[in-house]
Scaffold this motif. Structure first.
Motif, short mmCIF file in Angstrom:
data_model
loop_
_atom_site.label_atom_id
_atom_site.label_comp_id
_atom_site.label_asym_id
_atom_site.label_seq_id
_atom_site.Cartn_x
_atom_site.Cartn_y
_atom_site.Cartn_z
N SER A 6 0.51 -1.35 0.07
CA SER A 6 -0.11 0.35 -0.05
C SER A 6 0.97 1.10 0.26
CB SER A 6 -0.63 -0.34 0.98
OG SER A 6 0.03 -0.19 2.38
N SER B 197 4.28 3.42 -1.19
CA SER B 197 5.12 3.26 -2.33
C SER B 197 7.32 4.03 -1.64
CB SER B 197 5.38 4.18 -3.85
OG SER B 197 6.49 4.59 -4.34
N SER C 107 -3.03 -6.05 2.07
CA SER C 107 -3.07 -4.60 2.10
C SER C 107 -2.55 -4.60 0.22
CB SER C 107 -1.55 -4.77 2.47
OG SER C 107 -1.88 -4.35 3.71
N THR D 201 -4.05 -2.38 -2.45
CA THR D 201 -3.98 -0.87 -3.37
C THR D 201 -4.20 -1.56 -4.37
OG1 THR D 201 -1.85 -0.70 -1.65
CG2 THR D 201 -1.53 -0.80 -4.20
N ARG E 267 -5.97 1.31 -6.66
CA ARG E 267 -5.45 2.30 -8.41
C ARG E 267 -6.72 1.95 -8.93
NH1 ARG E 267 -0.15 -0.55 -7.21
NH2 ARG E 267 1.10 1.10 -6.52
N ALA F 142 -4.08 3.53 0.94
CA ALA F 142 -3.71 3.34 -0.21
C ALA F 142 -4.43 4.14 -1.26
CB ALA F 142 -4.47 2.50 -0.40
N VAL G 280 -1.92 6.91 -3.78
CA VAL G 280 -2.35 7.02 -5.40
C VAL G 280 -2.71 7.76 -5.36
CG1 VAL G 280 -3.27 5.81 -7.29
CG2 VAL G 280 -2.63 4.20 -5.24
N ASP H 67 0.89 7.63 -10.44
CA ASP H 67 1.54 7.18 -9.41
C ASP H 67 2.95 6.71 -9.69
OD1 ASP H 67 1.92 4.22 -8.37
OD2 ASP H 67 -0.71 4.27 -8.55
#
Length: 241
Positions: free
Chosen positions: A158, A160, A180, A184, A188, A228, A232, A238
């Motif tokens: 979730s 980056s 998770s 995510t 997205r 998440a 995003v 993203d």
């Protein structure tokens, strides 16, 4: 999707009705995504929640199911994957699946001059065709993703590494890595449909996440989904696209 009383069988159908069951022993249903979908859709409460998300928020239930299936399977979808899926099946959904659904629903209450019995037969035939259109969409989605490869889940999906996560609200026991990833994946996809995530949509999606990943409570799934979605949508692009 429905189950026959005497013999376990299932059908995918975005309206919550009985009839036109598919025998799970049908050898056409050997694809993992389809098997997941018919099993998951038959869980208590799943069908009406999917219908609510479809009708209120414009969510493609097959894409929603794919996001969950990928997460359960340990697959983290990226923005490019969501875009590839939408590009592959968007026209099919709008030109085939949605019109068939509209005709089927309209035939629930046909005009008075039409014979009820024969109209009901026609509606049953359209249900079967609609179901086949859903199956073909799912098969196309599976082929697209098989062609592009995938990213395995490594810990929580979730966040980056290049994007700082907002501080999460206190929540019960955190969801496992696969949950998770599912959150995510959904975030997205949802980011392509809506600028914000409403409380109603969050609660309904969290209930579905809990069905797919019962190890954590719905509250933990809701927190993971909100986090998440915030990540995003926090930058114009993203970072994992």
């Amino acid at each position: 999707m429905a189950r026959a009383a005497a013999k376990p069988s299932h059908r995918i159908e975005n309206d919550n009705e009985d009839g036109n069951d598919i025998d799970m022993n049908d050898n056409r249903n050997d694809d993992a995504f389809w098997r997941f979908s018919i099993g998951f859709y038959g869980q208590p409460g799943v069908a009406p929640r999917c219908l609510e998300l479809q009708d209120r928020f414009g969510i493609d239930v097959n894409l929603l199911l794919f996001c969950l299936h990928a997460g359960v399977s340990g697959r983290a979808l990226q923005a490019r994957d969501i875009a590839a899926l939408e590009q592959a099946v968007g026209a099919w959904r709008e030109q085939v699946v949605v019109p068939l659904r509209g005709v089927r629903r309209w035939l629930k209450a046909p005009p008075a001059p039409f014979d009820d019995a024969r109209t009901a037969e026609l509606r049953e035939a359209i249900k079967r065709i609609e179901l086949e259109s859903e199956r073909l969409q799912q098969a196309a989605m599976a082929r697209v993703m098989n062609a592009v490869g995938h990213d395995e889940v490594a810990g929580s999906a979730s966040a980056s590494a290049s994007t700082p996560a907002p501080a999460p609200a206190p929540a019960p026991a955190p969801a496992p890595a696969s949950a998770s990833a599912s959150a995510t994946n959904l975030a997205r996809y949802l980011a392509t449909l809506m600028p914000t995530l409403s409380a109603d949509a969050t609660d309904t999606l969290a209930a579905l996440l809990h069905t797919a990943h019962p190890q954590a409570p719905a509250a933990a799934h809701a927190a993971a989904l909100r986090q998440a979605f915030a990540i995003v949508t926090s930058s114009p692009q993203d970072p994992t696209a």
